[in-house]
Scaffold this active site. Structure first.
Site, PDB file in Angstrom:
ATOM      1  N   ILE A  31      -7.178 -38.034 -20.945  1.00  0.00           N
ATOM      2  CA  ILE A  31      -6.017 -37.299 -21.456  1.00  0.00           C
ATOM      3  C   ILE A  31      -5.157 -38.177 -22.379  1.00  0.00           C
ATOM      4  CG2 ILE A  31      -4.307 -37.853 -19.642  1.00  0.00           C
ATOM      5  CD1 ILE A  31      -3.773 -34.818 -19.450  1.00  0.00           C
ATOM      6  N   HIS A  98     -13.852 -44.579 -11.298  1.00  0.00           N
ATOM      7  CA  HIS A  98     -14.160 -44.009 -12.613  1.00  0.00           C
ATOM      8  C   HIS A  98     -14.522 -45.113 -13.580  1.00  0.00           C
ATOM      9  CE1 HIS A  98      -9.797 -44.674 -12.252  1.00  0.00           C
ATOM     10  NE2 HIS A  98      -9.807 -44.989 -13.527  1.00  0.00           N
ATOM     11  N   HIS A 100     -14.371 -45.903 -17.485  1.00  0.00           N
ATOM     12  CA  HIS A 100     -13.898 -45.564 -18.825  1.00  0.00           C
ATOM     13  C   HIS A 100     -15.021 -45.898 -19.800  1.00  0.00           C
ATOM     14  CE1 HIS A 100      -9.436 -45.531 -17.922  1.00  0.00           C
ATOM     15  NE2 HIS A 100      -9.834 -46.317 -16.934  1.00  0.00           N
TER      16      HIS A 100
END
Ligand code: AMP
Ligand code: ZN
Length: 112
Positions: A31, A98, A100
């Site tokens: 985002i 996560h 990136h």
């Protein structure tokens, strides 16, 4: 009750811009992109960080990297960086593992 932001994204309770999905993992655009291409690859299983990878859940981590390889090819990214912040002092803000994936610009080293 699972209050994890990324578990909610996987469940579709919070909208996201999907890049890829299969039974084990989900990938979506960050985002707040830090590069022309910046997406996140997450296991559907809730694992807190790289610090919580075990013999039992390690296979999904390997699978995430297979997905990174596949999706970067599909997006035409030849040079890219994979980052996983582990712990608050390392910059982790969402405590669901996560990766990136950042590309589309020159990168510097070492990271700050
Ligand atoms: P980290 O700070 O390494 O834990 O990475 C968390 C990342 O999640 C940050 O880069 C955020 O910009 C990103 N992020 C937070 N909320 C969302 C959201 N709703 N959709 C997509 N990315 C998000
Ligand atoms: Zn989660």
């Amino acid at each position: 009750m699972n209050d994890c932001l990324f578990c909610k994204i996987i469940a579709g309770e919070i909208p996201s811009k999907k890049v890829y999905e299969d039974e084990l993992c989900y990938a979506f655009y960050d985002i707040d992109p830090q590069a022309p291409t910046h997406f996140l690859v997450i296991p559907k299983e809730h694992i807190v960080s790289c610090g919580e990878v075990t013999a039992e859940n390690a296979a999904v981590v390997g699978h995430c990297f297979q997905v990174i390889s596949k999706v970067t090819k599909e997006l035409g990214l030849q040079d890219f960086r994979v980052v996983s912040n582990c712990g608050e002092r390392a910059g982790q803000s969402v405590f669901h593992l996560h990766f990136h994936v950042l590309g589309g610009r020159d990168m510097t080293w070492p990271p700050g």
